[in-house]
Write a protein that holds these residues in place. Structure first.
Motif, PDB file in Angstrom:
ATOM      1  N   ILE A 179       0.935  -0.899  -0.291  1.00  0.00           N
ATOM      2  CA  ILE A 179       0.262  -0.092   0.266  1.00  0.00           C
ATOM      3  C   ILE A 179       0.807   1.114   0.324  1.00  0.00           C
ATOM      4  O   ILE A 179       2.141   1.107   0.504  1.00  0.00           O
ATOM      5  CB  ILE A 179      -1.292   0.133   1.188  1.00  0.00           C
ATOM      6  CG1 ILE A 179      -0.366   0.212   2.477  1.00  0.00           C
ATOM      7  CG2 ILE A 179      -2.155  -1.455   1.350  1.00  0.00           C
ATOM      8  CD1 ILE A 179      -1.229   0.823   3.994  1.00  0.00           C
ATOM      9  N   SER A 180       0.631   2.723  -0.291  1.00  0.00           N
ATOM     10  CA  SER A 180       0.713   3.690  -0.531  1.00  0.00           C
ATOM     11  C   SER A 180       1.149   4.624   0.717  1.00  0.00           C
ATOM     12  O   SER A 180       2.111   4.942   1.189  1.00  0.00           O
ATOM     13  CB  SER A 180       0.528   4.365  -2.195  1.00  0.00           C
ATOM     14  OG  SER A 180      -0.743   4.547  -1.032  1.00  0.00           O
ATOM     15  N   GLY A 181       0.350   4.199   1.823  1.00  0.00           N
ATOM     16  CA  GLY A 181      -0.227   4.370   2.993  1.00  0.00           C
ATOM     17  C   GLY A 181      -1.567   5.114   3.420  1.00  0.00           C
ATOM     18  O   GLY A 181      -1.629   5.289   2.627  1.00  0.00           O
ATOM     19  N   TRP A 182      -1.701   4.942   4.402  1.00  0.00           N
ATOM     20  CA  TRP A 182      -2.960   5.755   5.068  1.00  0.00           C
ATOM     21  C   TRP A 182      -2.965   7.429   4.700  1.00  0.00           C
ATOM     22  O   TRP A 182      -2.680   7.919   4.936  1.00  0.00           O
ATOM     23  CB  TRP A 182      -3.408   5.007   6.173  1.00  0.00           C
ATOM     24  CG  TRP A 182      -3.454   3.925   6.183  1.00  0.00           C
ATOM     25  CD1 TRP A 182      -3.406   2.844   6.781  1.00  0.00           C
ATOM     26  CD2 TRP A 182      -4.820   2.830   5.050  1.00  0.00           C
ATOM     27  NE1 TRP A 182      -3.494   1.389   6.297  1.00  0.00           N
ATOM     28  CE2 TRP A 182      -4.067   1.755   5.364  1.00  0.00           C
ATOM     29  CE3 TRP A 182      -5.855   3.426   4.226  1.00  0.00           C
ATOM     30  CZ2 TRP A 182      -5.065   0.568   4.895  1.00  0.00           C
ATOM     31  CZ3 TRP A 182      -6.577   2.358   3.735  1.00  0.00           C
ATOM     32  CH2 TRP A 182      -6.216   0.679   4.226  1.00  0.00           C
ATOM     33  N   VAL A 183      -4.151   7.720   4.424  1.00  0.00           N
ATOM     34  CA  VAL A 183      -4.482   9.095   4.249  1.00  0.00           C
ATOM     35  C   VAL A 183      -5.990   9.604   4.949  1.00  0.00           C
ATOM     36  O   VAL A 183      -6.633   8.859   4.030  1.00  0.00           O
ATOM     37  CB  VAL A 183      -4.701  10.036   2.585  1.00  0.00           C
ATOM     38  CG1 VAL A 183      -4.978  11.171   2.847  1.00  0.00           C
ATOM     39  CG2 VAL A 183      -3.002   9.566   2.158  1.00  0.00           C
ATOM     40  N   HIS A 184      -6.275  10.137   6.248  1.00  0.00           N
ATOM     41  CA  HIS A 184      -6.610  10.586   6.303  1.00  0.00           C
ATOM     42  C   HIS A 184      -7.992  11.176   5.829  1.00  0.00           C
ATOM     43  O   HIS A 184      -7.117  12.701   5.596  1.00  0.00           O
ATOM     44  CB  HIS A 184      -6.914  11.161   7.883  1.00  0.00           C
ATOM     45  CG  HIS A 184      -8.444  11.327   8.481  1.00  0.00           C
ATOM     46  ND1 HIS A 184      -7.850  12.392   9.058  1.00  0.00           N
ATOM     47  CD2 HIS A 184      -9.090  10.767   9.341  1.00  0.00           C
ATOM     48  CE1 HIS A 184     -10.244  12.682   9.981  1.00  0.00           C
ATOM     49  NE2 HIS A 184     -10.371  11.563   9.461  1.00  0.00           N
ATOM     50  N   VAL A 185      -9.190  10.765   5.620  1.00  0.00           N
ATOM     51  CA  VAL A 185     -10.251  12.058   4.948  1.00  0.00           C
ATOM     52  C   VAL A 185     -10.754  12.349   5.155  1.00  0.00           C
ATOM     53  O   VAL A 185     -11.921  11.198   6.214  1.00  0.00           O
ATOM     54  CB  VAL A 185     -10.368  11.529   3.964  1.00  0.00           C
ATOM     55  CG1 VAL A 185     -11.818  11.954   2.654  1.00  0.00           C
ATOM     56  CG2 VAL A 185      -9.465  10.917   2.418  1.00  0.00           C
TER      57      VAL A 185
END
Length: 256
Positions: A179-185
């Motif tokens: 995965i590219s890493g988690w981005v909080h939306v």
């Protein structure tokens, strides 16, 4: 039922300034969960039976009772109430051993993703998902983080919701499950679904449906939310059609 569709259409016009036109889709009594992908539509009813839409009719899929069913590039997959994972093969759901899941998603580029009842996140590489043809054991990749609902698209974009309702975005390699890493939306939801073209929809605890806007190659997580529906329990999107199961079990098909 027509009154329900007209009411929802009216709300979508108010919220966006341009309409999502909703109509009654073919009905299956007591529908609860729906999933669309690669031009196919499946659902689960209140009695845990899975169905496939062909023309104006829903046809029963296999004999296994499921709590979640999903369709996509890697076929039709589901999980039962013991959290066992199945793939639909030659007219029946075939058990895969090796990992239990509480929710599964087949919307990616042949890879399968899912979450457990303890919110751990797992990915099945595309080669393993495509090659699975008979009952056996599959080796899943554990992903970092914790989610209670997870969905991916053929664009490699994946969206999830955790137990607190927080929304996250990442990308996944279908061949390696990296995965590219988690981005909080920003936002709060109980579920998130990604369409085959990368369009994203979420449902909150009140049944409100929102579409993510501003998604681009430079900003894959988008920029804002637009309110488009109310009184929904589950949604799915594919090929320009938003499929909605209302809290009353009515199935709607909406187009913009």
């Amino acid at each position: 039922m027509k009154a329900v569709a007209v009411f929802l259409l009216f709300l979508s016009c108010l919220s966006l300034g341009h309409c999502w036109t909703c109509k009654e889709a073919p009905q299956q009594c007591q529908a609860e969960q729906i999933d669309a992908g690669q031009g196919k539509v499946v659902l689960r009813d209140r009695h845990s039976r899975a169905y496939f839409l062909s023309g104006c009719h829903w046809y029963r899929l296999g004999s296994v009772y499921l709590k979640h069913v999903s369709v996509g590039d890697a076929g039709i997959w589901g999980v039962d109430y013991d959290n066992k994972v199945y793939k639909y093969i030659a007219g029946e759901f075939v058990l895969s051993n090796g990992q239990t899941l509480s929710q599964v998603d087949a919307g990616g580029v042949s890879q399968i993703v899912g979450v457990t009842k303890s919110d751990t996140i797992h990915c099945l590489k595309s080669s393993a998902a495509s090659a699975f043809k008979q009952e056996g054991t599959l080796s899943w990749t554990l992903l970092p983080g914790a989610l209670k609902y997870f969905s991916c698209s053929p664009t490699n974009s994946c969206w999830g919701v955790n137990s607190g309702g927080a929304i996250y975005f990442t990308t996944i390699s279908p061949t390696t499950c990296e995965i590219s890493g988690w981005v909080h939306v920003p936002g709060v939801a109980v579920m998130a679904e990604v369409g085959s073209d990368g369009n994203v929809f979420v449902v909150n605890s009140g049944g409100d449906v929102f579409q993510r806007t501003g998604i681009s190659s430079g900003t894959p997580q988008g920029t804002d939310w637009s309110h488009i529906q109310t009184s929904a329990s589950h949604v799915s999107y594919d090929l320009g059609r938003l499929w909605v199961v209302t809290k009353g079990g009515v199935i709607l098909q909406c187009v913009q």
